[in-house]
Design a protein around this motif. Sequence first.
Motif, PDB file in Angstrom:
ATOM      1  N   LEU A 204      23.061  -8.862  -1.394  1.00 14.36           N
ATOM      2  CA  LEU A 204      22.755 -10.091  -0.761  1.00 14.36           C
ATOM      3  C   LEU A 204      23.846 -10.801  -0.838  1.00 14.36           C
ATOM      4  O   LEU A 204      23.693 -11.898  -1.358  1.00 14.36           O
ATOM      5  CB  LEU A 204      21.039 -10.360  -1.622  1.00 14.36           C
ATOM      6  CG  LEU A 204      19.914  -9.139  -0.772  1.00 14.36           C
ATOM      7  CD1 LEU A 204      18.816  -9.759  -1.282  1.00 14.36           C
ATOM      8  CD2 LEU A 204      20.215  -9.324   0.604  1.00 14.36           C
ATOM      9  N   HIS A 205      24.680 -10.337  -2.066  1.00 10.06           N
ATOM     10  CA  HIS A 205      25.398 -11.665  -2.813  1.00 10.06           C
ATOM     11  C   HIS A 205      24.986 -12.398  -3.718  1.00 10.06           C
ATOM     12  O   HIS A 205      24.997 -13.664  -3.446  1.00 10.06           O
ATOM     13  CB  HIS A 205      26.444 -11.732  -1.237  1.00 10.06           C
ATOM     14  CG  HIS A 205      27.138 -11.143  -0.527  1.00 10.06           C
ATOM     15  ND1 HIS A 205      27.680 -10.117  -0.970  1.00 10.06           N
ATOM     16  CD2 HIS A 205      26.672 -10.599   0.714  1.00 10.06           C
ATOM     17  CE1 HIS A 205      28.232  -9.356  -0.006  1.00 10.06           C
ATOM     18  NE2 HIS A 205      27.483  -9.124   0.661  1.00 10.06           N
ATOM     19  N   ARG A 206      23.995 -12.628  -4.336  1.00  8.51           N
ATOM     20  CA  ARG A 206      22.969 -13.086  -4.980  1.00  8.51           C
ATOM     21  C   ARG A 206      23.695 -12.567  -7.029  1.00  8.51           C
ATOM     22  O   ARG A 206      23.819 -11.122  -7.055  1.00  8.51           O
ATOM     23  CB  ARG A 206      21.829 -13.140  -5.170  1.00  8.51           C
ATOM     24  CG  ARG A 206      21.671 -13.425  -4.107  1.00  8.51           C
ATOM     25  CD  ARG A 206      21.515 -15.074  -3.156  1.00  8.51           C
ATOM     26  NE  ARG A 206      21.458 -15.629  -1.874  1.00  8.51           N
ATOM     27  CZ  ARG A 206      22.064 -15.378  -1.301  1.00  8.51           C
ATOM     28  NH1 ARG A 206      22.939 -15.401  -1.536  1.00  8.51           N
ATOM     29  NH2 ARG A 206      21.608 -16.162  -0.030  1.00  8.51           N
ATOM     30  N   SER A 207      23.435 -13.328  -7.999  1.00  5.58           N
ATOM     31  CA  SER A 207      23.332 -13.386  -9.079  1.00  5.58           C
ATOM     32  C   SER A 207      22.142 -12.396  -9.416  1.00  5.58           C
ATOM     33  O   SER A 207      20.642 -12.405  -8.681  1.00  5.58           O
ATOM     34  CB  SER A 207      23.277 -13.961  -9.927  1.00  5.58           C
ATOM     35  OG  SER A 207      21.994 -15.822 -10.435  1.00  5.58           O
ATOM     36  N   MET A 208      22.392 -11.611 -10.746  1.00  2.00           N
ATOM     37  CA  MET A 208      20.672 -10.778 -10.400  1.00  2.00           C
ATOM     38  C   MET A 208      20.159 -11.259 -11.668  1.00  2.00           C
ATOM     39  O   MET A 208      18.792 -11.500 -11.153  1.00  2.00           O
ATOM     40  CB  MET A 208      21.521  -9.758 -12.702  1.00  2.00           C
ATOM     41  CG  MET A 208      21.943  -8.281 -11.337  1.00  2.00           C
ATOM     42  SD  MET A 208      22.459  -7.025 -13.202  1.00  2.00           S
ATOM     43  CE  MET A 208      21.037  -6.835 -13.415  1.00  2.00           C
ATOM     44  N   LYS A 209      20.434 -12.852 -12.440  1.00  2.00           N
ATOM     45  CA  LYS A 209      19.092 -13.724 -12.740  1.00  2.00           C
ATOM     46  C   LYS A 209      18.954 -14.439 -11.087  1.00  2.00           C
ATOM     47  O   LYS A 209      17.706 -14.709 -11.744  1.00  2.00           O
ATOM     48  CB  LYS A 209      19.691 -15.149 -12.834  1.00  2.00           C
ATOM     49  CG  LYS A 209      18.989 -15.696 -13.891  1.00  2.00           C
ATOM     50  CD  LYS A 209      19.855 -16.557 -14.678  1.00  2.00           C
ATOM     51  CE  LYS A 209      18.604 -17.752 -15.012  1.00  2.00           C
ATOM     52  NZ  LYS A 209      19.412 -19.553 -15.892  1.00  2.00           N
ATOM     53  N   THR A 210      19.248 -14.657 -10.413  1.00  2.00           N
ATOM     54  CA  THR A 210      18.420 -14.805  -8.781  1.00  2.00           C
ATOM     55  C   THR A 210      17.733 -14.119  -8.598  1.00  2.00           C
ATOM     56  O   THR A 210      16.325 -14.284  -7.905  1.00  2.00           O
ATOM     57  CB  THR A 210      19.220 -15.239  -7.743  1.00  2.00           C
ATOM     58  OG1 THR A 210      20.194 -16.382  -7.745  1.00  2.00           O
ATOM     59  CG2 THR A 210      18.883 -15.790  -7.270  1.00  2.00           C
ATOM     60  N   ILE A 211      18.181 -12.973  -8.514  1.00  2.00           N
ATOM     61  CA  ILE A 211      17.044 -11.810  -7.768  1.00  2.00           C
ATOM     62  C   ILE A 211      15.832 -11.700  -8.782  1.00  2.00           C
ATOM     63  O   ILE A 211      15.167 -11.113  -8.101  1.00  2.00           O
ATOM     64  CB  ILE A 211      17.958 -10.672  -7.852  1.00  2.00           C
ATOM     65  CG1 ILE A 211      19.162 -10.309  -6.881  1.00  2.00           C
ATOM     66  CG2 ILE A 211      16.787  -8.953  -7.294  1.00  2.00           C
ATOM     67  CD1 ILE A 211      18.133 -10.755  -5.218  1.00  2.00           C
ATOM     68  N   GLU A 212      16.458 -11.282 -10.197  1.00  2.00           N
ATOM     69  CA  GLU A 212      15.196 -11.583 -11.421  1.00  2.00           C
ATOM     70  C   GLU A 212      14.563 -12.781 -10.739  1.00  2.00           C
ATOM     71  O   GLU A 212      12.514 -12.653 -10.936  1.00  2.00           O
ATOM     72  CB  GLU A 212      15.539 -11.605 -12.626  1.00  2.00           C
ATOM     73  CG  GLU A 212      16.182 -10.276 -13.301  1.00  2.00           C
ATOM     74  CD  GLU A 212      15.207  -9.007 -13.005  1.00  2.00           C
ATOM     75  OE1 GLU A 212      14.074  -9.090 -12.954  1.00  2.00           O
ATOM     76  OE2 GLU A 212      15.467  -8.403 -13.911  1.00  2.00           O
ATOM     77  N   THR A 213      14.998 -13.855 -10.194  1.00  2.00           N
ATOM     78  CA  THR A 213      13.625 -15.177  -9.959  1.00  2.00           C
ATOM     79  C   THR A 213      13.153 -14.258  -9.290  1.00  2.00           C
ATOM     80  O   THR A 213      11.265 -14.708  -9.336  1.00  2.00           O
ATOM     81  CB  THR A 213      14.459 -15.897 -10.352  1.00  2.00           C
ATOM     82  OG1 THR A 213      15.136 -16.906 -10.886  1.00  2.00           O
ATOM     83  CG2 THR A 213      13.389 -18.022  -9.041  1.00  2.00           C
ATOM     84  N   TYR A 214      13.528 -14.283  -7.780  1.00  2.00           N
ATOM     85  CA  TYR A 214      12.868 -13.620  -6.600  1.00  2.00           C
ATOM     86  C   TYR A 214      11.409 -12.339  -7.321  1.00  2.00           C
ATOM     87  O   TYR A 214      10.114 -12.563  -6.836  1.00  2.00           O
ATOM     88  CB  TYR A 214      13.399 -13.126  -5.822  1.00  2.00           C
ATOM     89  CG  TYR A 214      14.059 -13.241  -5.042  1.00  2.00           C
ATOM     90  CD1 TYR A 214      14.316 -14.605  -4.495  1.00  2.00           C
ATOM     91  CD2 TYR A 214      16.318 -13.966  -4.907  1.00  2.00           C
ATOM     92  CE1 TYR A 214      14.505 -15.710  -3.958  1.00  2.00           C
ATOM     93  CE2 TYR A 214      16.644 -14.773  -3.777  1.00  2.00           C
ATOM     94  CZ  TYR A 214      16.074 -15.526  -3.572  1.00  2.00           C
ATOM     95  OH  TYR A 214      17.192 -16.413  -2.965  1.00  2.00           O
ATOM     96  N   ARG A 215      11.938 -11.491  -7.732  1.00  2.00           N
ATOM     97  CA  ARG A 215      10.868 -10.352  -8.559  1.00  2.00           C
ATOM     98  C   ARG A 215       9.520 -11.727  -8.750  1.00  2.00           C
ATOM     99  O   ARG A 215       8.541 -11.584  -8.904  1.00  2.00           O
ATOM    100  CB  ARG A 215      11.357 -10.089  -9.630  1.00  2.00           C
ATOM    101  CG  ARG A 215      12.716  -8.586  -8.655  1.00  2.00           C
ATOM    102  CD  ARG A 215      13.617  -8.023  -9.872  1.00  2.00           C
ATOM    103  NE  ARG A 215      12.581  -7.113 -10.702  1.00  2.00           N
ATOM    104  CZ  ARG A 215      12.471  -5.150 -10.494  1.00  2.00           C
ATOM    105  NH1 ARG A 215      13.467  -4.974  -9.348  1.00  2.00           N
ATOM    106  NH2 ARG A 215      11.598  -4.846 -10.641  1.00  2.00           N
ATOM    107  N   ALA A 216      10.054 -12.501 -10.274  1.00  2.00           N
ATOM    108  CA  ALA A 216       8.305 -12.803 -10.334  1.00  2.00           C
ATOM    109  C   ALA A 216       7.988 -13.718  -9.377  1.00  2.00           C
ATOM    110  O   ALA A 216       7.212 -13.596  -9.561  1.00  2.00           O
ATOM    111  CB  ALA A 216       9.498 -14.035 -11.528  1.00  2.00           C
TER     112      ALA A 216
END
Length: 241
Positions: A204-216
Amino acid sequence: MATSMLKKTKVPAEDNLIQKEQKPALTSKQSRIFILDDHPIIRQGIGELINDEPDMTVCGEAENFQDAMAAVEKLKPDVILVDISLDGSSGLEFIKSLKINFPDVKALILSMHDEVLYAERALREGARGYIMKQEATEKIMDAIRHVMGGQVYLSEHMMERILEKKYGGISVDASPYEALSDRELEVFRMIGEGASTSLIAKQLHRSMKTIETYRARIKVKLNLKNNMELIRLAMNWVQSK
């Protein structure tokens, strides 16, 4: 005299009979259709159906966002058939970009994903219709012609559902997944397909931190206590499709 009568009643040559049965010559008035799907077999099968129609032709195809956008600028299709799940991106993201860069090109979603969850999202982003792949063989031509004619194409079930929600005539049971944003739903789907946080971030061309935010955010919206519950629910959801 007999010879003259035979000439007048002569049976047409076999070549002439065959020629009369052939399809009419294709014309420049054909609708130009582009197929964006990351499955070659789907592109081939849908393409054959379209090319059998005298008023349509497949002008090109692609398996990912970048190739499709470059091809659209060159080929100038009338309609693009777009899958929701693409290699490294989302069909919804493609439609957003298409609406900005090529507003005259009409997009029709052709996907295996449930129309109840995705159809309204697709329409909001600029799609002109939604058809599920299970129905494609019977209804794809009708859907394309609707879109070409300036109409919106949805199944009868989906149209009734939207009208019921809009005008409140009948209560419609909402899916809990409807609370997820487009990006959250995409991440949820990829979790259900077994993708790790790092892989989702890369695709998705996003940072892992951003994906963790989505998961939360997904866990909060779906009332999930931990990552194991998230993974289990996502996998069950994907497998049910």
